[in-house]
Design a protein around this motif. Structure first.
Motif, PDB file in Angstrom:
ATOM      1  N   LEU A 297       3.113 -24.724 -52.833  1.00 58.81           N
ATOM      2  CA  LEU A 297       4.081 -24.645 -53.931  1.00 58.81           C
ATOM      3  C   LEU A 297       4.265 -23.196 -54.390  1.00 58.81           C
ATOM      4  O   LEU A 297       5.375 -22.777 -54.723  1.00 58.81           O
ATOM      5  N   PHE A 323       4.391 -34.209 -49.630  1.00 58.61           N
ATOM      6  CA  PHE A 323       5.463 -33.327 -49.174  1.00 58.61           C
ATOM      7  C   PHE A 323       6.514 -34.040 -48.336  1.00 58.61           C
ATOM      8  O   PHE A 323       7.367 -33.385 -47.727  1.00 58.61           O
ATOM      9  N   SER A 326      10.229 -32.882 -48.295  1.00 59.76           N
ATOM     10  CA  SER A 326      10.283 -31.453 -48.619  1.00 59.76           C
ATOM     11  C   SER A 326      10.979 -30.631 -47.548  1.00 59.76           C
ATOM     12  O   SER A 326      11.431 -29.510 -47.812  1.00 59.76           O
ATOM     13  N   CYS A 328       9.338 -29.453 -45.105  1.00 66.02           N
ATOM     14  CA  CYS A 328       8.332 -28.476 -44.677  1.00 66.02           C
ATOM     15  C   CYS A 328       7.336 -29.025 -43.654  1.00 66.02           C
ATOM     16  O   CYS A 328       6.461 -28.299 -43.191  1.00 66.02           O
ATOM     17  N   PRO A 343      13.134 -25.638 -46.461  1.00 68.14           N
ATOM     18  CA  PRO A 343      12.821 -26.572 -47.550  1.00 68.14           C
ATOM     19  C   PRO A 343      14.061 -27.260 -48.086  1.00 68.14           C
ATOM     20  O   PRO A 343      15.143 -26.677 -48.144  1.00 68.14           O
ATOM     21  N   TRP A 347      14.358 -31.454 -53.354  1.00 68.47           N
ATOM     22  CA  TRP A 347      12.929 -31.764 -53.460  1.00 68.47           C
ATOM     23  C   TRP A 347      12.198 -30.634 -54.176  1.00 68.47           C
ATOM     24  O   TRP A 347      11.373 -30.876 -55.066  1.00 68.47           O
ATOM     25  N   VAL A 348      12.487 -29.408 -53.787  1.00 71.36           N
ATOM     26  CA  VAL A 348      11.830 -28.253 -54.402  1.00 71.36           C
ATOM     27  C   VAL A 348      12.119 -28.207 -55.901  1.00 71.36           C
ATOM     28  O   VAL A 348      11.228 -27.947 -56.715  1.00 71.36           O
ATOM     29  N   GLN A 351       9.977 -30.385 -57.996  1.00 66.09           N
ATOM     30  CA  GLN A 351       8.588 -29.946 -58.122  1.00 66.09           C
ATOM     31  C   GLN A 351       8.410 -28.806 -59.122  1.00 66.09           C
ATOM     32  O   GLN A 351       7.294 -28.343 -59.343  1.00 66.09           O
TER      33      GLN A 351
END
Length: 455
Positions: A297, A323, A326, A328, A343, A347-348, A351
């Motif tokens: 993160l 994840f 994500s 990723c 990414p 989603w990011v 978070q």
């Protein structure tokens, strides 16, 4: 007449490991009344709050090296037992108290503090939360934290989950407050280094975790793949970022340190073990690889290419299931072939790790506003009211309190360590020896016993 100097808020942070001290102390600076994101934890002590740190004595009590690595300033810092801490809280006056502990420790302190403050007309605002990604024991950990004035959620996603758990058992969910991880920051990634002579090499960093994965086979596999990557790319610098040195403990127990596993290998010259502050390591990182570390993160926040490994599966036991979505997730085979995940922006954003746009800069505003209102509440704050009581959890709560030498009503048990005086030299030596013996037992003896039991 010159303007009067505002009173520095007094904050106490109780932590039981190096990572929780980092989270607790940085969170305290972020949410202190009258603070802003511009007044960071490394600013002059005359600008920020007056911060007193307390380290709960136990298996993971941070060493001086670990504390130095965290690099957070405190006006005072000392090691205490639970009972010693409660005695101090009964005698001292603070504006804010951050409990940076495992769930059981938070619950014990809430009951102990309730007892210690029962005859006081004023008490500090009590705050708790999580160090990073919450991927296991969600209900258990949350209900053990219930009763604090603020239970911090590090993202919008966590805030929604936290409220759902509290409301689902009929507990007050108003304490849940959305913030962000307090240690995000640093310069945004500027792209891969050029091939000009004298520039730093392309750097791959594997962020290791003390307890993920747990067994020797999986840890050896990951180490071998990292070393193989270094051999395939001699022009790159490949770093294994470690959390602790052998004999030190962090939030989780590490029974198979990578330092010992790597001794059986013959890594190339471009492979190195590194320690130190994660932010400083990320300053020179071009690709961050991990199984499920919170470092992912931090890396995503800075827009550094980030990979969450799927080699060992996507499983709850590994934490990398967090994840999913994500963008990723990838394997070492894909990385060796040159793949770089992109990414997922939505989603990011969920978070709470979006770089730029002002979102992170305002992430702690709501917490500061709530704390300010609580401190100005007419008549002071009401007594702490955890969900777990001798009525709601008579078969669970007493055991949690007893581990911290507290009775069912939060009163220190007879024979509990007292806070009447500082331990003498002999007592200090005995404590250090006992802690060393315990750590030796956890790292050396316990794994052998478990392996014998599997035969």
């Amino acid at each position: 007449m010159p303007a009067s100097t505002p009173k520095r808020p007094r904050i106490a942070v109780l932590a039981d490991s190096d990572t929780r001290w980092k989270w607790g102390a940085l969170t305290a600076h972020r949410i202190a009344p009258g603070q802003s994101m511009e007044t960071g934890p490394r600013e002059s002590a005359q600008v920020g709050p007056a911060l007193d740190g307390f380290l709960l004595r136990g298996r993971a009590t941070p060493t001086p090296r670990q504390l130095e690595e965290v690099g957070v300033r405190a006006d005072s810092l000392r090691e205490v037992t639970a009972v010693e801490f409660l005695r101090t809280m009964a005698e001292e006056s603070y504006d804010l108290l951050v409990l940076a502990l495992v769930g059981g420790g938070v619950q014990a302190m809430l009951h102990g503090l309730g007892r210690a403050w029962e005859n006081r007309t004023a008490r500090p605002v009590v705050v708790t939360g999580y160090v990073g990604v919450v991927y296991e024991k969600l209900a258990d950990g949350l209900l053990l934290r219930h009763g604090a004035d603020l239970v911090l959620a590090n993202s919008r996603q966590d805030a929604d989950r936290f409220r759902a758990v509290y409301e689902g058992v009929g507990a007050d969910a108003s304490s849940v407050t959305e913030v962000a991880l307090p240690f995000l920051g640093g310069a945004p990634y500027e792209g891969e280094p050029s091939t000009e002579q004298g520039r730093r090499p392309y750097t791959v960093v594997f962020a290791a975790q003390p307890s993920v994965p747990e067994n020797r086979k999986d840890r050896t596999y990951l180490l071998n793949r990292l070393v193989q990557h270094a051999r395939k790319h001699p022009e790159r610098e490949v770093l294994l970022k470690l959390r602790s040195k052998p004999g030190e403990h962090t939030t989780h127990i590490e029974e198979l340190p990578y330092q010992k596993l790597v001794q059986r290998l013959d890594p190339p010259a471009n492979f190195r073990l590194v320690y130190g502050n994660m932010g400083e390591v990320l300053d020179r990182t071009d690709l961050l690889v991990t199984v499920s570390s919170t470092a992912a993160l931090e890396s995503l926040h800075r827009r550094i290419p980030t990979v969450v490994l799927t080699d060992l599966g996507v499983r709850e036991a590994l934490g990398n299931h967090h994840f999913v979505g994500s963008g990723c997730l990838a394997s070492w085979d894909q990385l060796d072939a040159g793949h770089r995940p992109a990414p997922d922006e939505e989603w990011v954003a969920r978070q709470g790790v979006v770089a730029g746009g002002g979102s992170y800069e305002s992430a702690f505003d709501a917490a500061r506003e709530r704390i300010a209102k609580l401190l100005d509440r007419p008549g002071g704050l009401p007594p702490l009211a955890p969900y777990y009581t001798p009525v709601t959890a008579p078969g669970y709560l007493p055991g949690i309190l007893a581990r911290h030498h507290l009775g069912p009503d939060g009163t220190p048990l007879p024979g509990a360590p007292a806070a009447d005086r500082e331990p003498g030299p002999v007592r200090q030596i005995v404590r250090r020896a006992a802690r060393g013996a315990y750590r030796h037992g956890v790292q050396r003896v316990a794994p052998v016993i478990r392996r014998m039991g599997e035969l």
